[in-house]
Scaffold this active site. Sequence first.
Site, PDB file in Angstrom:
ATOM      1  N   LYS A 116       0.956 -11.729   6.303  1.00  0.00           N
ATOM      2  CA  LYS A 116       0.374 -10.543   6.433  1.00  0.00           C
ATOM      3  C   LYS A 116       0.225 -10.272   4.905  1.00  0.00           C
ATOM      4  CE  LYS A 116       2.686  -5.505   6.729  1.00  0.00           C
ATOM      5  NZ  LYS A 116       4.065  -5.124   7.152  1.00  0.00           N
ATOM      6  N   SER A 175       3.548  -1.409  10.677  1.00  0.00           N
ATOM      7  CA  SER A 175       2.473  -1.821   9.703  1.00  0.00           C
ATOM      8  C   SER A 175       1.795  -3.278   9.698  1.00  0.00           C
ATOM      9  CB  SER A 175       2.834  -1.399   8.285  1.00  0.00           C
ATOM     10  OG  SER A 175       3.990  -2.409   7.997  1.00  0.00           O
ATOM     11  N   SER A 224       8.144  -2.257  11.222  1.00  0.00           N
ATOM     12  CA  SER A 224       7.021  -2.758  10.903  1.00  0.00           C
ATOM     13  C   SER A 224       6.619  -3.943  11.653  1.00  0.00           C
ATOM     14  CB  SER A 224       6.680  -2.661   9.538  1.00  0.00           C
ATOM     15  OG  SER A 224       6.246  -1.543   9.240  1.00  0.00           O
TER      16      SER A 224
END
Lengths: 480, 95, 469
Positions: free
Chosen positions: C60, C135, C159
């Site tokens: 990420k 997210s 997330s």
Amino acid sequence: MSDWQAVIGLEIHVQLSTQSKLFSGASTAYGAEPNTQASFVDVALPGTLPVPNVDAIRKAAMFGLAVGADVAAESIFARKNYFYPDSPKGYQISQYERPIVAGGTVLARLDDGREITVQLTRAHLEEDAGKSVHDAFHAASGIDLNRAGTPLIEVVSEPVMHSSAEAVAYMKAVHRLVRWLGICDGNLQEGSFRCDANVSVHKPGTPFGTRCEIKNVNSFRFVEKAIDYEIERQIRAIENGETIVQETRLYDAAANKTRTMRSKEDAEDYRYFPDPDLPPIRIAPAEFEALRAALPELPDARRARYIDALGLPPYDADKLTEDRATSDYFEAVLGALPGQAKLAANWVNGELAAALNESQIEITASRIGAVDLAALLARIVDGTISGKIAKDVFAAMWAGEGSADAIIDAKGLRQISDTGAIAQMLDDVLAQFPEQVAKYRGGDAKLFQFLVGQAMKATKGKANPAQVNELLRERLDASR
Amino acid sequence: MAIETAQLHRLAHLARLDLPTAEEVRLAHDLDALLGLIAQLQNAPVDGVRPMAHPHEVAATLRPDRVSESDRSAALEGIAPEMQSGLFLVPKVIE
Amino acid sequence: MIALTLASQRAACAAGTDLLNDALQRAEAAAGLNALITLDKPAGVATTGGDLAGIPFVHKDLFCTTGQRTTCGSKMLANFVSPYDATIVERLAASGAVSIGKANMDEFAMGSSNENSAFGPVLNPWDTARVPGGSSGGSAAIVAANVVAFATGSDTGGSVRQPAAFCGVTGFKPTYGRVSRFGMVAYASSLDQAGVIARSAADCAEVLQVMAGHDPRDATSVDRPVDDYRAALDRGVRGLRIGLARELFSAGVRDAMQATVHAALRELEAAGAVLVDIDLPTLPLSIPAYYVIAPAEASSNLARYDGVRYGHRAADAKGLRDLYSRSRAEGFGTEVKRRILTGTYVLSSGYYDAYYLRAQQVRRLIANDFARAFADVDLIAGPTTPDVAFKLGEKTADPLAMYAADINTVAVNLAGLPAMSVPAGFIDGLPAGLQLIGKAFDESTLFTAGHALQSRTDWHLALAPGAVR
């Protein structure tokens, strides 16, 4: 004007003398090239996290124990949020609720001998900010983050002082204490010890006046001057019908005045909240015990002992407890020469202090060690040399010529205490100065000292002065 | 509850966010809605409940007092928008 | 074609496939999903051993990497290359895993749809008109697209779990403090925890084994031994007590979702688990508590982005205040500004007690709810999300509707517990997720249950229409 009373509280920033920073492994050494001691944590790079320095926590706790405060078994770091270029995270890690040290007192002694006891509100741990450099560039300021993250304790007093003299005496007492504890180098020029002063005036019996905070004063003399100026300014303003506004002021040493830095309206809302990166700091009971055990005898306790148990005059006791190294030196001399406190004090405060001062060296680097000085003083005590000769021996020792005994022997400085030899020598002197002897006998008492002087001169100072006095008086008075 | 313009300006100042007027209107509206959401907390039975700042009841792990970092100024220079003579530059600050 | 797993990758490697090249080709093929912000072509790949030797993956884009820029999905950090590696970046590199890029994400991890990225939205491989969740939307989409076998993510309010559910893959959020946060760009420090998204619970276990452990650079990292997660996989669920929290099956959860998740739970029951009903009475307050605490911490965490030392700097600033206010206004997107202002508000003088302190008290009530429940059960279960993936743009005009969709995930972060979303079937062809919540530091039991379910079902291996075949 005399019925006004000033009310003063101080916030003293004490840089803790750790090797590394409060939350990073960067060096705290002073004077490095800009940003060469700014780690990624100190520069607040994305993703970096603070990890507390155990030694900073111990030093803060040590201070708390020394001032008799409550040292928290669990204290909390909080974020103080504000934007300024020298605060790279946009917040300062400090303590707000539950600081490590709460309460405590500091005893301060004024120059006139008066003592005041200053209550502390708290002492909290926090990180220092970086520095802005304003004069290096035309249209820009430069930011150096070497100092950012250096550990501090902010020692906050209650507003209990009433004059600049009290404030300075208190500041000096804290200065002596933190150096004594070895938690701060006390270097005011380098900013290791700085002070903010909160000053207001009122008439006793009426509510406190509005206070102004004077920021960042870094010498005892400037604190005194800044407070004096501020007290006078406030009184003058009130008497002219003006109102004092709460504000932060800067002391301008060149002009010897304070001026507005920012008013309360510009004040930030710091939005303190517990730092989510830092769980509570805990000090275990065993750790407390270790800290208590490591606490040295404190200066006030030593001073009292010197006066009460050793019988030293307060002046000597004050001088000896100005800093721990001097006091420890004195203790070591006394350890090797028990029962001679006054003699030891005279020499440490006198001859030794003068020599150190002349050579500009610290007592810890003294060219004559405590045990060697004691050996010299022992020769005064046992009558081998006089105090006057001892000063010469001291000078030779300072010059590195050897131990006291070696110098005494090499230079033949042993005192003449042989009654026969002294009597013989006196007879010679009296024969040499018949006129003066006659005048003395005729009633001119002053000439006694002249004849003593001649006797000492004849023996190059080595004759035992007491014996010279006694035998000379015998001779002169007997035949009168 | 409605956020007043002055209050929004104060927040934007504290947060150092320059808000164009159009954005301001929208954000004021969003904040109002959000304040309505968090107003639900007012009815929570929290009397005597100790606030919880961290998920676990643990103490911070500490580090020994040791210098473990070296000079990083070259790396910092590589990512800084404006740096000169080893200093980060900002518009002149007058104290 | 089959779904990429660690096992399939190792088999392919043994059969002579160049895994790195293969992954890069897959990434090119899936480029339309916009799941990656940076695609890297590592020059030389170390052939050293390690538990994950040679396995391609993506981080990420909030884990700091020296080799690739770390943008956090923000214009603020669009060109930021970290001069240091995050702890988990170091750990995964040491295991031999090969990072091929950085996954798209909601800006600074604030969002539930990946529509808040400065690099554009990510599309859901199951239906490109829908969001992948957020997210960690890029991480979930890239695994679901069959480009890599796993991706790292971070979970502050769901997330990792929510995008895993929306994309039909497995998402694991460890106990707070289990994985180092050093080098993970902070959103809300007391809630953030790094996690992993993969096909299966077994693969998550292998990757977490590498990521987990004490880190002296993170004062919130917990110094206790890491379980042997692989050993937990085959322990079986016989006698395991699973609490079905009434509040996780609330009226806001679509009926079809309730039915689907119940069906998945019956698989665990069939394997020997005992299902019991439980209550988490304070859970409905988790959204308001979260939307006080997370913005409060974020408002402070994001104060460092000021245009001075790194990141976006406004041109021609007329003074210090102008430099700050414009750099931040230009660098941050709307959702980030919204949360910064909210956080500033709830911490400001006069509001602190009413909002922040009260939210912290509610946080304890929520944690107490879990503690009470865990006195009787080993795991807590419910749907990960109230509904399947929503359409792009569907909730962008109404932030509150977006926030409300996190109702089943945020309480876990407030309590700091480990949790996992596992594929639980499909509703109208779109994946549904079962969320399992464990006791603090009991990741093992989650892996046991996840693996038991995935040994009986193959929802987690189903390939999305947008997956690379």
